[in-house]
Design a protein around this motif. Structure first.
Motif, PDB file in Angstrom:
ATOM      1  N   ASP A 123      16.413 122.361 -21.738  1.00  0.00           N
ATOM      2  CA  ASP A 123      16.375 121.435 -22.874  1.00  0.00           C
ATOM      3  C   ASP A 123      17.622 120.558 -22.908  1.00  0.00           C
ATOM      4  N   LEU A 124      18.774 121.158 -22.607  1.00  0.00           N
ATOM      5  CA  LEU A 124      20.025 120.417 -22.628  1.00  0.00           C
ATOM      6  C   LEU A 124      20.054 119.355 -21.524  1.00  0.00           C
ATOM      7  N   LEU A 125      19.588 119.708 -20.333  1.00  0.00           N
ATOM      8  CA  LEU A 125      19.522 118.750 -19.239  1.00  0.00           C
ATOM      9  C   LEU A 125      18.600 117.584 -19.613  1.00  0.00           C
ATOM     10  N   LYS A 126      17.455 117.895 -20.184  1.00  0.00           N
ATOM     11  CA  LYS A 126      16.506 116.870 -20.621  1.00  0.00           C
ATOM     12  C   LYS A 126      17.159 115.957 -21.667  1.00  0.00           C
ATOM     13  N   LEU A 127      17.875 116.568 -22.635  1.00  0.00           N
ATOM     14  CA  LEU A 127      18.534 115.796 -23.684  1.00  0.00           C
ATOM     15  C   LEU A 127      19.578 114.849 -23.099  1.00  0.00           C
ATOM     16  N   TYR A 128      20.416 115.339 -22.180  1.00  0.00           N
ATOM     17  CA  TYR A 128      21.458 114.483 -21.612  1.00  0.00           C
ATOM     18  C   TYR A 128      20.860 113.353 -20.777  1.00  0.00           C
ATOM     19  N   ARG A 129      19.767 113.607 -20.085  1.00  0.00           N
ATOM     20  CA  ARG A 129      19.095 112.527 -19.345  1.00  0.00           C
ATOM     21  C   ARG A 129      18.534 111.483 -20.302  1.00  0.00           C
ATOM     22  N   GLU A 130      17.937 111.968 -21.404  1.00  0.00           N
ATOM     23  CA  GLU A 130      17.375 111.064 -22.403  1.00  0.00           C
ATOM     24  C   GLU A 130      18.478 110.222 -23.054  1.00  0.00           C
ATOM     25  N   MET A 131      19.592 110.856 -23.407  1.00  0.00           N
ATOM     26  CA  MET A 131      20.704 110.107 -24.001  1.00  0.00           C
ATOM     27  C   MET A 131      21.234 109.076 -23.010  1.00  0.00           C
ATOM     28  N   ASP A 132      21.330 109.459 -21.743  1.00  0.00           N
ATOM     29  CA  ASP A 132      21.802 108.529 -20.719  1.00  0.00           C
ATOM     30  C   ASP A 132      20.870 107.324 -20.609  1.00  0.00           C
ATOM     31  N   ASP A 133      19.559 107.572 -20.620  1.00  0.00           N
ATOM     32  CA  ASP A 133      18.573 106.493 -20.542  1.00  0.00           C
ATOM     33  C   ASP A 133      18.658 105.550 -21.748  1.00  0.00           C
ATOM     34  N   ARG A 134      19.051 106.103 -22.895  1.00  0.00           N
ATOM     35  CA  ARG A 134      19.124 105.321 -24.136  1.00  0.00           C
ATOM     36  C   ARG A 134      20.529 104.781 -24.402  1.00  0.00           C
ATOM     37  N   ASP A 135      21.447 104.985 -23.450  1.00  0.00           N
ATOM     38  CA  ASP A 135      22.850 104.590 -23.601  1.00  0.00           C
ATOM     39  C   ASP A 135      23.456 105.215 -24.869  1.00  0.00           C
ATOM     40  N   GLU A 136      23.229 106.523 -25.007  1.00  0.00           N
ATOM     41  CA  GLU A 136      23.750 107.284 -26.137  1.00  0.00           C
ATOM     42  C   GLU A 136      24.698 108.369 -25.636  1.00  0.00           C
ATOM     43  N   GLU A 137      25.414 108.940 -26.584  1.00  0.00           N
ATOM     44  CA  GLU A 137      26.269 110.086 -26.305  1.00  0.00           C
ATOM     45  C   GLU A 137      26.193 111.046 -27.486  1.00  0.00           C
ATOM     46  N   PRO A 138      26.576 112.313 -27.274  1.00  0.00           N
ATOM     47  CA  PRO A 138      26.578 113.256 -28.397  1.00  0.00           C
ATOM     48  C   PRO A 138      27.769 112.961 -29.312  1.00  0.00           C
ATOM     49  N   VAL A 139      27.490 112.499 -30.521  1.00  0.00           N
ATOM     50  CA  VAL A 139      28.549 112.193 -31.482  1.00  0.00           C
ATOM     51  C   VAL A 139      28.880 113.453 -32.283  1.00  0.00           C
ATOM     52  N   VAL A 194      22.194 118.430 -31.934  1.00  0.00           N
ATOM     53  CA  VAL A 194      23.049 117.291 -31.597  1.00  0.00           C
ATOM     54  C   VAL A 194      22.631 116.119 -32.472  1.00  0.00           C
ATOM     55  N   VAL A 195      23.602 115.283 -32.811  1.00  0.00           N
ATOM     56  CA  VAL A 195      23.296 113.981 -33.386  1.00  0.00           C
ATOM     57  C   VAL A 195      23.883 112.959 -32.416  1.00  0.00           C
ATOM     58  N   ALA A 196      23.005 112.181 -31.812  1.00  0.00           N
ATOM     59  CA  ALA A 196      23.412 111.198 -30.810  1.00  0.00           C
ATOM     60  C   ALA A 196      23.677 109.857 -31.477  1.00  0.00           C
ATOM     61  N   GLY A 197      24.454 109.059 -30.779  1.00  0.00           N
ATOM     62  CA  GLY A 197      24.731 107.716 -31.255  1.00  0.00           C
ATOM     63  C   GLY A 197      24.967 106.797 -30.071  1.00  0.00           C
TER      64      GLY A 197
END
Length: 141
Positions: free
Chosen positions: A59-75, A27-30
């Motif tokens: 891993d995916l659940l961890k990633l989505y929680r991390e993106m949520d905490d950082r106010d990011e989404e999968p771009v 994933v590349v988040a933004g």
């Protein structure tokens, strides 16, 4: 159109080459709502397969929680095809559940005599595939 930096493009291609002959994925988040890919996140292909990729659910659940905490989404959601062209398979289409994401495919097979890889981007919404232009820039304006 997908606009991304040369550095991100090169990281995605390098990951695809490194994991060959298995499919690579990541994933590349933004920043949420920006549509701008910024943070490269290579993932482990839990299937460890040359014809299929699967994100590890933990891993995916961890990633989505991390993106949520950082106010990011999968771009960008990317993966590689090791023996076929860079075009979404039926399985890829069935897994495409982020309508706002760019689905990038990198083929590490020389399927078109154009060189060692293909790099293509698609939008996949409700099973409809639309290829889009990719613009590679040195940095974002």
């Amino acid at each position: 159109m997908l606009t991304l930096t040369k550095a991100l493009h090169d990281q995605i291609v390098e990951h695809a080459r490194k994991d060959h002959p298995d499919e690579a994925c990541g994933v590349v988040a933004g920043p949420a709502g920006s549509g701008r890919p910024e943070r490269f996140i290579p993932m482990l292909n839990a299937a460890r397969s040359p014809t299929f990729y699967e994100f590890d659910s933990a891993d995916l659940l961890k990633l989505y929680r991390e993106m949520d905490d950082r106010d990011e989404e999968p771009v960008i959601i990317y993966h590689s095809h090791t023996a076929t062209e860079a075009y979404p398979s039926r399985t890829d289409i069935s897994y495409a559940n982020e309508p706002g994401a760019h689905y990038v495919l990198v083929s590490t097979a020389d399927t078109d005599d154009a060189g060692p890889f293909q790099f293509r981007s698609f939008r996949i919404v409700d099973g409809e595939i639309t290829e889009e232009e990719v613009e590679i820039v040195a940095e974002y304006a």
